[in-house]
Design a protein around this motif. Structure first.
Motif, mmCIF file in Angstrom:
data_model
loop_
_atom_site.group_PDB
_atom_site.id
_atom_site.type_symbol
_atom_site.label_atom_id
_atom_site.label_comp_id
_atom_site.label_asym_id
_atom_site.label_seq_id
_atom_site.Cartn_x
_atom_site.Cartn_y
_atom_site.Cartn_z
ATOM 1 N N PHE A 1 0.830 -1.212 0.000
ATOM 2 C CA PHE A 1 0.000 0.000 0.000
ATOM 3 C C PHE A 1 0.861 1.258 0.000
ATOM 4 O O PHE A 1 0.624 2.192 -0.762
ATOM 5 C CB PHE A 1 -0.932 -0.008 1.212
ATOM 6 C CG PHE A 1 -1.622 1.305 1.438
ATOM 7 C CD1 PHE A 1 -2.672 1.704 0.628
ATOM 8 C CD2 PHE A 1 -1.213 2.150 2.453
ATOM 9 C CE1 PHE A 1 -3.300 2.919 0.823
ATOM 10 C CE2 PHE A 1 -1.834 3.358 2.664
ATOM 11 C CZ PHE A 1 -2.883 3.751 1.848
ATOM 12 N N PHE A 2 1.887 1.311 0.865
ATOM 13 C CA PHE A 2 2.752 2.483 0.939
ATOM 14 C C PHE A 2 3.537 2.670 -0.357
ATOM 15 O O PHE A 2 3.728 3.798 -0.813
ATOM 16 C CB PHE A 2 3.711 2.392 2.118
ATOM 17 C CG PHE A 2 3.053 2.578 3.446
ATOM 18 C CD1 PHE A 2 2.227 3.671 3.691
ATOM 19 C CD2 PHE A 2 3.242 1.668 4.462
ATOM 20 C CE1 PHE A 2 1.612 3.853 4.912
ATOM 21 C CE2 PHE A 2 2.627 1.826 5.692
ATOM 22 C CZ PHE A 2 1.804 2.928 5.920
ATOM 23 N N SER A 3 3.975 1.604 -0.956
ATOM 24 C CA SER A 3 4.724 1.698 -2.197
ATOM 25 C C SER A 3 3.845 2.251 -3.319
ATOM 26 O O SER A 3 4.259 3.140 -4.076
ATOM 27 C CB SER A 3 5.278 0.328 -2.583
ATOM 28 O OG SER A 3 6.002 0.413 -3.775
ATOM 29 N N GLU A 4 2.641 1.753 -3.437
ATOM 30 C CA GLU A 4 1.720 2.229 -4.469
ATOM 31 C C GLU A 4 1.329 3.682 -4.210
ATOM 32 O O GLU A 4 1.280 4.496 -5.138
ATOM 33 C CB GLU A 4 0.478 1.344 -4.519
ATOM 34 C CG GLU A 4 -0.442 1.663 -5.667
ATOM 35 C CD GLU A 4 -1.597 0.683 -5.752
ATOM 36 O OE1 GLU A 4 -2.625 1.068 -6.328
ATOM 37 O OE2 GLU A 4 -1.471 -0.454 -5.270
ATOM 38 N N SER A 5 1.077 4.033 -2.956
ATOM 39 C CA SER A 5 0.720 5.413 -2.620
ATOM 40 C C SER A 5 1.869 6.368 -2.917
ATOM 41 O O SER A 5 1.651 7.464 -3.429
ATOM 42 C CB SER A 5 0.345 5.523 -1.132
ATOM 43 O OG SER A 5 -0.779 4.736 -0.864
ATOM 44 N N SER A 6 3.096 5.966 -2.613
ATOM 45 C CA SER A 6 4.263 6.803 -2.903
ATOM 46 C C SER A 6 4.394 7.043 -4.402
ATOM 47 O O SER A 6 4.724 8.154 -4.840
ATOM 48 C CB SER A 6 5.537 6.152 -2.372
ATOM 49 O OG SER A 6 5.467 6.006 -0.990
ATOM 50 N N GLU A 7 4.142 6.013 -5.187
ATOM 51 C CA GLU A 7 4.217 6.161 -6.646
ATOM 52 C C GLU A 7 3.161 7.136 -7.139
ATOM 53 O O GLU A 7 3.442 7.995 -7.982
ATOM 54 C CB GLU A 7 4.044 4.802 -7.319
ATOM 55 C CG GLU A 7 4.118 4.902 -8.825
ATOM 56 C CD GLU A 7 3.720 3.624 -9.529
ATOM 57 O OE1 GLU A 7 4.069 3.502 -10.714
ATOM 58 O OE2 GLU A 7 3.061 2.769 -8.919
ATOM 59 N N GLN A 8 1.951 7.041 -6.611
ATOM 60 C CA GLN A 8 0.881 7.934 -7.058
ATOM 61 C C GLN A 8 1.157 9.382 -6.653
ATOM 62 O O GLN A 8 0.908 10.305 -7.439
ATOM 63 C CB GLN A 8 -0.455 7.465 -6.484
ATOM 64 C CG GLN A 8 -0.942 6.175 -7.106
ATOM 65 C CD GLN A 8 -2.185 5.627 -6.428
ATOM 66 O OE1 GLN A 8 -2.646 6.174 -5.428
ATOM 67 N NE2 GLN A 8 -2.718 4.545 -6.975
ATOM 68 N N ILE A 9 1.680 9.604 -5.473
ATOM 69 C CA ILE A 9 2.015 10.963 -5.019
ATOM 70 C C ILE A 9 3.135 11.539 -5.884
ATOM 71 O O ILE A 9 3.069 12.697 -6.306
ATOM 72 C CB ILE A 9 2.403 10.956 -3.523
ATOM 73 C CG1 ILE A 9 1.176 10.652 -2.669
ATOM 74 C CG2 ILE A 9 3.025 12.288 -3.114
ATOM 75 C CD1 ILE A 9 1.490 10.377 -1.215
ATOM 76 N N ALA A 10 4.154 10.740 -6.149
ATOM 77 C CA ALA A 10 5.264 11.207 -6.981
ATOM 78 C C ALA A 10 4.780 11.552 -8.384
ATOM 79 O O ALA A 10 5.190 12.570 -8.967
ATOM 80 C CB ALA A 10 6.355 10.145 -7.039
ATOM 81 N N ARG A 11 3.917 10.724 -8.942
ATOM 82 C CA ARG A 11 3.376 10.986 -10.273
ATOM 83 C C ARG A 11 2.554 12.272 -10.275
ATOM 84 O O ARG A 11 2.626 13.062 -11.225
ATOM 85 C CB ARG A 11 2.520 9.802 -10.724
ATOM 86 C CG ARG A 11 2.723 9.515 -12.189
ATOM 87 C CD ARG A 11 1.962 8.316 -12.726
ATOM 88 N NE ARG A 11 2.002 7.149 -11.884
ATOM 89 C CZ ARG A 11 0.932 6.427 -11.534
ATOM 90 N NH1 ARG A 11 -0.260 6.765 -11.970
ATOM 91 N NH2 ARG A 11 1.044 5.368 -10.775
ATOM 92 N N ALA A 12 1.772 12.495 -9.212
ATOM 93 C CA ALA A 12 0.962 13.725 -9.123
ATOM 94 C C ALA A 12 1.844 14.967 -9.024
ATOM 95 O O ALA A 12 1.465 16.043 -9.484
ATOM 96 C CB ALA A 12 0.030 13.640 -7.922
#
Length: 156
Positions: free
Chosen positions: A98-109
């Motif tokens: 979950f944290f890995s996927e969330s970090s990717e989405q925040i970085a992409r945003a």
């Protein structure tokens, strides 16, 4: 071995019957053997993290128990290690993806290039229960409500 399989339906009555046929002093060994057999057939990849966690809380509880009447840094360090070991297991299996996927989405945003390294781990059934039982055991030893188990097999 899946919970809804024929093998499991046969396994449970055999383990239960064996439990009552074996002398009470050796029942722990029978249950440990059955549990290890179940894990080896159901989720063999989980055996190593399970054993590492059990060993961590075993050593921690023994260290806490040896320093029972002293208030020192070794006891606090052992207590911290005893809490951290099952928490690392729980976080690794349940929350790291979950944290890995969330970090990717925040970085992409934010327009950042974030390397995708989402770890897909399937949390074993009962991982939360196992982890919180381990934490509870270490806390009980620290509070002097229970002595540390000297037999690793019984603790496991």
């Amino acid at each position: 071995m899946q919970f809804n399989s024929i093998a499991f339906i046969i396994f449970i009555p055999l383990v239960s019957a064996g439990y009552y046929l074996i002398s009470p002093s050796r029942r722990w060994l029978w249950l440990l053997s059955a549990s290890l057999l179940f894990y080896l057939t159901a989720v063999p990849w989980f055996m190593l993290p399970l054993l590492v966690t059990a060993l961590g809380i075993y050593v921690s509880a023994l260290m806490i128990d040896q320093t029972r009447n002293r208030n020192n840094a070794a006891k606090n360090l052992a207590f911290f290690f005893g809490l951290a070991t099952p928490l690392v297991l729980l976080i690794s299996f349940k929350y790291l993806p979950f944290f890995s996927e969330s970090s990717e989405q925040i970085a992409r945003a934010l327009g950042l290039n974030y390397p995708r390294f989402i770890i897909e781990l399937i949390a074993p059934l009962g991982i939360s229960y196992y982890s919180f039982q381990a934490i509870s055991y270490v806390v009980e030893v620290k509070r002097w409500n229970t002595p540390a188990e000297r037999n690793f097999g019984i603790l496991l």
